[in-house]
Scaffold this active site. Structure first.
Site, PDB file in Angstrom:
ATOM      1  CB  SER A  51      -0.893   0.011   1.242  1.00 57.69           C
ATOM      2  OG  SER A  51      -1.425   1.311   1.430  1.00 57.69           O
ATOM      3  CG  HIS A  87      -3.972  -1.416  -1.439  1.00 55.31           C
ATOM      4  ND1 HIS A  87      -5.116  -2.138  -1.737  1.00 55.31           N
ATOM      5  CD2 HIS A  87      -4.305  -0.610  -0.395  1.00 55.31           C
ATOM      6  CE1 HIS A  87      -6.092  -1.782  -0.901  1.00 55.31           C
ATOM      7  NE2 HIS A  87      -5.630  -0.858  -0.079  1.00 55.31           N
ATOM      8  CG  ASP A  93      -5.191   2.630   1.037  1.00 55.75           C
ATOM      9  OD1 ASP A  93      -6.156   1.847   0.997  1.00 55.75           O
ATOM     10  OD2 ASP A  93      -4.061   2.303   1.437  1.00 55.75           O
ATOM     11  CG  MET A  95      -8.443   7.257   2.686  1.00 58.99           C
ATOM     12  SD  MET A  95      -7.702   7.200   4.331  1.00 58.99           S
ATOM     13  CE  MET A  95      -6.673   5.729   4.171  1.00 58.99           C
ATOM     14  CG  HIS A 154      -9.343   0.301  -0.065  1.00 60.00           C
ATOM     15  ND1 HIS A 154      -8.683   0.095   1.136  1.00 60.00           N
ATOM     16  CD2 HIS A 154     -10.673   0.260   0.229  1.00 60.00           C
ATOM     17  CE1 HIS A 154      -9.565  -0.055   2.101  1.00 60.00           C
ATOM     18  NE2 HIS A 154     -10.778   0.047   1.589  1.00 60.00           N
ATOM     19  CG  MET A 174     -11.390   3.385   2.456  1.00 60.76           C
ATOM     20  SD  MET A 174      -9.829   3.328   3.353  1.00 60.76           S
ATOM     21  CE  MET A 174      -8.701   3.421   1.968  1.00 60.76           C
ATOM     22  CG  MET A 198     -11.608  -2.546   5.587  1.00 63.14           C
ATOM     23  SD  MET A 198     -10.069  -2.207   4.692  1.00 63.14           S
ATOM     24  CE  MET A 198      -9.106  -1.318   5.908  1.00 63.14           C
ATOM     25  CG  ASP A 227      -6.156  -2.577   3.499  1.00 61.91           C
ATOM     26  OD1 ASP A 227      -5.072  -2.318   4.041  1.00 61.91           O
ATOM     27  OD2 ASP A 227      -6.777  -1.762   2.779  1.00 61.91           O
TER      28      ASP A 227
HETATM   29  C1  DX5 Z   1      -6.080   1.780   5.821  1.00 56.57           C
HETATM   30  C2  DX5 Z   1      -5.701   1.432   4.414  1.00 56.57           C
HETATM   31  C3  DX5 Z   1      -4.583   0.478   4.281  1.00 56.57           C
HETATM   32  C4  DX5 Z   1      -3.269   0.875   4.924  1.00 56.57           C
HETATM   33  C5  DX5 Z   1      -2.772  -0.355   5.634  1.00 56.57           C
HETATM   34  O1  DX5 Z   1      -7.364   2.270   5.865  1.00 56.57           O
HETATM   35  O2  DX5 Z   1      -6.801   0.903   3.715  1.00 56.57           O
HETATM   36  O3  DX5 Z   1      -4.381   0.079   2.930  1.00 56.57           O
HETATM   37  O4  DX5 Z   1      -2.281   1.313   4.029  1.00 56.57           O
HETATM   38  O5  DX5 Z   1      -1.658  -0.017   6.364  1.00 56.57           O
HETATM   39  P1  DX5 Z   1      -0.928  -1.007   7.359  1.00 56.57           P
HETATM   40  O6  DX5 Z   1      -0.436  -2.157   6.534  1.00 56.57           O
HETATM   41  O7  DX5 Z   1       0.181  -0.153   7.907  1.00 56.57           O
HETATM   42  O8  DX5 Z   1      -1.901  -1.419   8.390  1.00 56.57           O
HETATM   43 ZN    ZN Z   2      -6.470  -0.030   1.699  1.00 54.05          ZN
END
Ligand code: DX5
Ligand code: ZN
Length: 216
Positions: free
Chosen positions: A7, A32, A34, A36, A65, A67, A138, A176
């Site tokens: 990620s 990956h 993210d 948000m 992903h 969010m 998650m 994740d």
């Molecule tokens: C959190 C993200 C993850 C994040 C995971 O909401 O969706 O993808 O990068 O990070 P680690 O591996 O540090 O928990």
């Molecule tokens: Zn993620």
């Protein structure tokens, strides 16, 4: 045998191209990404322009992903921006719109993912199982990297695997949050196919060895 999707939330955004090429060099399977919006989760990260630029510098599959609230508004644009896998959150829209998101993603030639927050039961996902190519469980509350793995999510991955085996055995299960060399073993034992890992990957003293450990 599992896949690893590092990620980039834990990457150095000033050196994003370097860090993405580093994922390739270390044998990572997917990247990956993210996204948000500060509403669905209490954090804001990156969006369409950054995804478009990432698309230009790597051939690795981009695992996006979302969010964000009401993803129906944006899925088309994220597919066009270069997502290979596009995951929406079950909690982020009405059931009709979630169904429409998954159908639209697939109709555009992209793989469709559905994500469940830790508090969302497996039963809520059942109506969508045949519409998905991936279910993202998650294993922390979404929003931030570096949190601790929630062991009780393993029951969820195990039950999902059993339910998917009945109706859609090709569908992958991804986890994740808090995935490291220890928790990945538990995940593999409980039906997980793809491990997202942010902080553990980027902090690993030997990232190539870390990747191999997940993949073996
Ligand atoms: C959190 C993200 C993850 C994040 C995971 O909401 O969706 O993808 O990068 O990070 P680690 O591996 O540090 O928990
Ligand atoms: Zn993620």
């Amino acid at each position: 045998m599992a896949k690893i999707a590092p990620s980039i939330l834990s990457a150095d955004f000033v050196n994003l191209e370097r860090d993405i090429h580093n994922i390739e060099e270390n044998g990572g399977d997917w990247v990956h990404v993210d996204v948000m919006d500060g509403t669905f989760v209490p954090n804001i990260t990156i969006g369409l322009p950054v995804l478009r630029d990432i698309r230009r510098v790597t051939k690795l599959p981009l695992d996006v992903h979302l969010m964000i609230d009401r993803p129906i508004r944006y899925v088309g644009r994220f597919v066009k921006a270069g997502a290979d896998w596009l995951t929406v959150h079950l909690e982020a829209d009405t059931p009709e719109n979630i169904m429409a998101c998954l159908e639209m993603i697939r109709a555009m030639g992209c793989k469709a993912g559905l994500s469940l927050k830790p508090g969302t039961p497996v039963e809520m996902a059942l109506p969508y199982l045949t519409k998905c190519d991936l279910i993202l469980v998650m294993t922390v509350e979404p929003g931030f990297g570096g949190q601790s793995f929630m062991t009780d999510m393993l029951e969820k991955t195990r039950r999902l695997r059993a339910a998917l085996d009945e109706v859609n055995p090709e569908c992958l299960i991804e986890v994740d949050g808090g995935i490291d060399t220890v928790t990945q073993i538990l995940c593999k034992q409980n039906g997980v196919d793809v491990m997202v890992t942010g902080s553990a990957y980027f902090k690993a003293p030997d990232r190539a060895a870390f990747v191999k450990t997940i993949q073996e």
